[in-house]
Design a protein around this motif. Structure first.
Motif, mmCIF file in Angstrom:
data_model
loop_
_atom_site.group_PDB
_atom_site.id
_atom_site.type_symbol
_atom_site.label_atom_id
_atom_site.label_comp_id
_atom_site.label_asym_id
_atom_site.label_seq_id
_atom_site.Cartn_x
_atom_site.Cartn_y
_atom_site.Cartn_z
ATOM 1 N N PRO A 460 0.834 -1.202 0.000
ATOM 2 C CA PRO A 460 0.000 0.000 0.000
ATOM 3 C C PRO A 460 0.869 1.253 0.000
ATOM 4 O O PRO A 460 1.899 1.315 0.676
ATOM 5 N N ALA A 461 0.444 2.259 -0.735
ATOM 6 C CA ALA A 461 1.241 3.483 -0.840
ATOM 7 C C ALA A 461 1.396 4.177 0.511
ATOM 8 O O ALA A 461 2.434 4.783 0.788
ATOM 9 N N PHE A 462 0.378 4.089 1.377
ATOM 10 C CA PHE A 462 0.451 4.807 2.651
ATOM 11 C C PHE A 462 1.444 4.178 3.628
ATOM 12 O O PHE A 462 1.758 4.763 4.668
ATOM 13 N N LYS A 463 1.969 2.963 3.306
ATOM 14 C CA LYS A 463 2.947 2.313 4.169
ATOM 15 C C LYS A 463 4.360 2.875 3.971
ATOM 16 O O LYS A 463 5.265 2.562 4.750
ATOM 17 N N VAL A 464 4.547 3.670 2.935
ATOM 18 C CA VAL A 464 5.877 4.193 2.633
ATOM 19 C C VAL A 464 6.319 5.157 3.729
ATOM 20 O O VAL A 464 5.580 6.059 4.118
ATOM 21 N N GLN A 465 7.524 4.957 4.221
ATOM 22 C CA GLN A 465 8.072 5.832 5.254
ATOM 23 C C GLN A 465 9.064 6.845 4.695
ATOM 24 O O GLN A 465 9.290 7.894 5.284
ATOM 25 N N GLN A 466 9.663 6.515 3.558
ATOM 26 C CA GLN A 466 10.657 7.407 2.977
ATOM 27 C C GLN A 466 10.764 7.135 1.487
ATOM 28 O O GLN A 466 10.698 5.976 1.056
ATOM 29 N N CYS A 467 10.927 8.185 0.704
ATOM 30 C CA CYS A 467 11.129 8.067 -0.741
ATOM 31 C C CYS A 467 12.468 8.704 -1.103
ATOM 32 O O CYS A 467 12.805 9.780 -0.604
ATOM 33 N N GLN A 468 13.211 8.046 -1.980
ATOM 34 C CA GLN A 468 14.488 8.577 -2.444
ATOM 35 C C GLN A 468 14.494 8.644 -3.964
ATOM 36 O O GLN A 468 14.133 7.675 -4.634
ATOM 37 N N PHE A 469 14.909 9.788 -4.481
ATOM 38 C CA PHE A 469 15.010 10.021 -5.927
ATOM 39 C C PHE A 469 16.495 10.091 -6.273
ATOM 40 O O PHE A 469 17.211 10.958 -5.791
ATOM 41 N N LYS A 470 16.966 9.130 -7.085
ATOM 42 C CA LYS A 470 18.381 9.052 -7.421
ATOM 43 C C LYS A 470 18.572 9.251 -8.921
ATOM 44 O O LYS A 470 17.824 8.685 -9.728
ATOM 45 N N GLN A 471 19.623 10.030 -9.273
ATOM 46 C CA GLN A 471 19.847 10.328 -10.686
ATOM 47 C C GLN A 471 21.329 10.654 -10.893
ATOM 48 O O GLN A 471 21.848 11.637 -10.354
ATOM 49 N N SER A 472 22.012 9.806 -11.653
ATOM 50 C CA SER A 472 23.400 10.067 -12.002
ATOM 51 C C SER A 472 23.465 10.998 -13.213
ATOM 52 O O SER A 472 22.440 11.341 -13.814
ATOM 53 N N ILE A 473 24.680 11.397 -13.579
ATOM 54 C CA ILE A 473 24.848 12.295 -14.729
ATOM 55 C C ILE A 473 24.371 11.623 -16.011
ATOM 56 O O ILE A 473 23.660 12.231 -16.827
ATOM 57 N N MET A 474 24.744 10.356 -16.202
ATOM 58 C CA MET A 474 24.314 9.620 -17.400
ATOM 59 C C MET A 474 22.804 9.441 -17.421
ATOM 60 O O MET A 474 22.181 9.510 -18.492
ATOM 61 N N MET A 475 22.200 9.213 -16.263
ATOM 62 C CA MET A 475 20.751 9.059 -16.206
ATOM 63 C C MET A 475 20.049 10.383 -16.474
ATOM 64 O O MET A 475 19.008 10.430 -17.142
ATOM 65 N N LYS A 476 20.614 11.474 -15.976
ATOM 66 C CA LYS A 476 19.993 12.791 -16.168
ATOM 67 C C LYS A 476 19.961 13.172 -17.644
ATOM 68 O O LYS A 476 19.003 13.774 -18.127
ATOM 69 N N ARG A 477 21.017 12.820 -18.389
ATOM 70 C CA ARG A 477 21.040 13.115 -19.822
ATOM 71 C C ARG A 477 19.933 12.382 -20.556
ATOM 72 O O ARG A 477 19.439 12.853 -21.572
#
Length: 521
Positions: A460-477
């Motif tokens: 369930p979405a409400f069980k989430v305690q923390q969200c992390q957004f990760k993006q390297s230089i190659m991924m950002k391009r």
């Protein structure tokens, strides 16, 4: 409440009295010390294997050490029994224990989140049980009452489960009588699933984990092979002659090799099947209004009770053989179910439904989460950059290096092996990419991953305690991102999603957490 070290008709303790355990608890403390010794002695296995012959040759050295160790074991278990005290008053459990390190646990019933009854074989013979009380899913925050009469343990469990923060009814117990099996299901319990012996045999075949045991036996391989050779020679079987191409033709040696391999695999499968039967014999999964209960075990009986609110995530697992046989293993992941520091019984604290059909799995999932769409949802694939990263950036340069060395050394065999490994590993990377998938709706997040098998995750979405957004230089391009969700049961990572979808999924989960106002526990 009745004393557990005397007959229930002999002594009626006064409220708030500190109680001693039954003398049968000494067996529990002996087994606990033995488990601790074996858990640490594994690091000495290579040294013991190396000096095995020397140790056996000098019994006047190891025999006194063995006798002293055995005496110390008994004294330690007896003293642990002597210092162990507990008392129950006003819905509060207190425990005093500890041989060298004193420990005092004060545990109100309303703080107890999980109750487990364990009945080892040596307690089944005498009608006793161990009651494990978990406050947060961590081995460091767990209390145990050992050597309780089984019916008393059941009554105490029911009392704990009934208590709410507003409740103030004191604990009371009716006269107890020892039994060798669990009492019948409570009147409000509903049987959800049970596993037969053929189901457990199938589970042992499809979930073979004996390779872990083989790794632990590595230091003893030479001794084991020598013993087997001697045994076979006594039976008139000479392995050296069987695999000698000067004595037998190539096809005969091939048949011998295949037969020996099949025999070895059969023995491994037999060990795995035996382990599955020991762990899951008599398996039943039942439920009350807000709680799921698992009972199983051949020698040691386990009863695990989990509140539905404590459930964090469902995991539907299929190894490659499970896919062929159309079976799945369903896991109900609790809080901190994946903690590495969990104690020896951590595996028995989980609720796993082994080797059920897809229809049975869907019925249990729908019963737990009526609004889920795991069976019908369409998964979106992660970016193909996953293959470029591992094949193009890691495997291909390594393959080029191997080929260069092979050309310089004029080694055709090395070049062929390098190409075969490159093709094999690239295929595995491709299969891994094909398995990755994600989906979501208004209430749930779904994840699919695997290699030869496939696992499905639903939480369930409400069980989430923390969200992390990760993006390297190659991924950002490439406008890609990796999302990591932290739940009470562990972390879930979805790699290489489109950037806009990743941000939208994070916002959706955080909105559910904020707007629903529902507790994750």
């Amino acid at each position: 409440m009745h004393s557990v070290h005397k007959s229930s008709h002999e002594h009626q303790p006064v409220a708030n009295d500190w109680q001693k355990l039954s003398p049968i608890a000494i067996v529990y403390f002996v087994m606990k010390i033995i488990r601790g010794v074996f858990a640490n002695i594994v690091y000495l296995i290579p040294a013991l294997a190396y000096s095995y012959s020397n140790i056996i040759a000098y019994p006047y050295i190891w025999l006194p050490i063995l006798l002293i160790s055995f005496t110390a074991l008994l004294l330690g278990a007896f003293w642990s029994f002597q210092v162990y005290r507990f008392r129950l008053s006003d819905n509060v459990l207190e425990i005093r224990s500890g041989l060298f390190r004193k420990k005092h646990v004060n545990l109100p019933f309303e703080r107890i989140q999980n109750v487990k009854i364990e009945q080892p074989l040596y307690y089944r013979l005498t009608g006793y049980a161990c009651l494990q009380l978990d406050t947060a899913g961590s081995a460091k925050q767990e209390a145990q009452l050992v050597a309780l009469p089984l019916v008393l343990a059941q009554q105490l469990k029911q009392q704990i489960l009934r208590v709410s923060p507003e409740s103030s009814a004191p604990f009371s117990a009716a006269p107890t009588h020892a039994k060798d099996s669990y009492p019948p299901f409570a009147t409000d319990e509903q049987l959800i699933n049970q596993r037969s012996l053929p189901d457990l045999v199938l589970h042992g075949i499809t979930n073979n984990r004996v390779w872990i045991l083989l790794g632990g036996l590595a230091p003893f391989y030479d001794n084991i092979v020598n013993k087997i050779n001697i045994l076979l020679m006594d039976l008139g079987i000479n392995l050296n002659d069987m695999f000698n191409l000067q004595v037998h033709s190539l096809w005969q040696v091939g048949i011998y090799t295949l037969s020996l391999t099949l025999l070895f695999m059969f023995l491994l499968m037999l060990f795995s099947v035996t382990g599955a039967i020991i762990s899951y014999y008599g398996y039943t999964l039942s439920k009350t209004e807000n709680r799921y209960i698992r009972r199983s075990g051949l020698f040691t009986k386990h009863e695990v009770s989990m509140p539905l609110s404590r459930l964090q995530m469902l995991v539907q697992q299929q190894d490659w053989l499970d896919i062929l046989l159309k079976r799945v293993n369903l896991k109900l992941e609790q809080m901190n179910a994946r903690l590495k520091q969990a104690d020896h019984s951590a595996a028995n604290n989980k609720i796993i439904v082994p080797s059920i059909t897809l229809t049975q799995s869907r019925a249990i999932i729908d019963d737990i989460y009526p609004n889920n769409q795991l069976a019908n949802v369409s998964f979106s694939a992660i970016s193909g950059f996953f293959m470029l990263r591992y094949i193009g950036y890691y495997l291909f340069p390594l393959c080029c290096l191997i080929q260069s060395i092979a050309i310089i050394k004029h080694n055709i065999a090395l070049a062929a092996i390098g190409l075969v490994l490159f093709a094999l590993l690239s295929t595995l990377v491709f299969l891994r990419w094909r398995r990755w998938g994600y989906a979501f709706d208004e209430n749930f997040v779904y994840l699919r991953k695997g290699l030869l098998g496939v696992d499905y995750y639903c939480f369930p979405a409400f069980k989430v305690q923390q969200c992390q957004f990760k993006q390297s230089i190659m991924m950002k391009r490439r406008h890609l991102a990796t999302v990591k969700y932290v739940l009470a049961s562990g972390a879930i990572t979805i790699p290489l999603m489109p950037e806009t979808i990743a941000l939208g999924l994070i916002n959706r989960c955080l909105y559910q957490v904020e707007s629903s106002q529902r507790s994750w526990m």
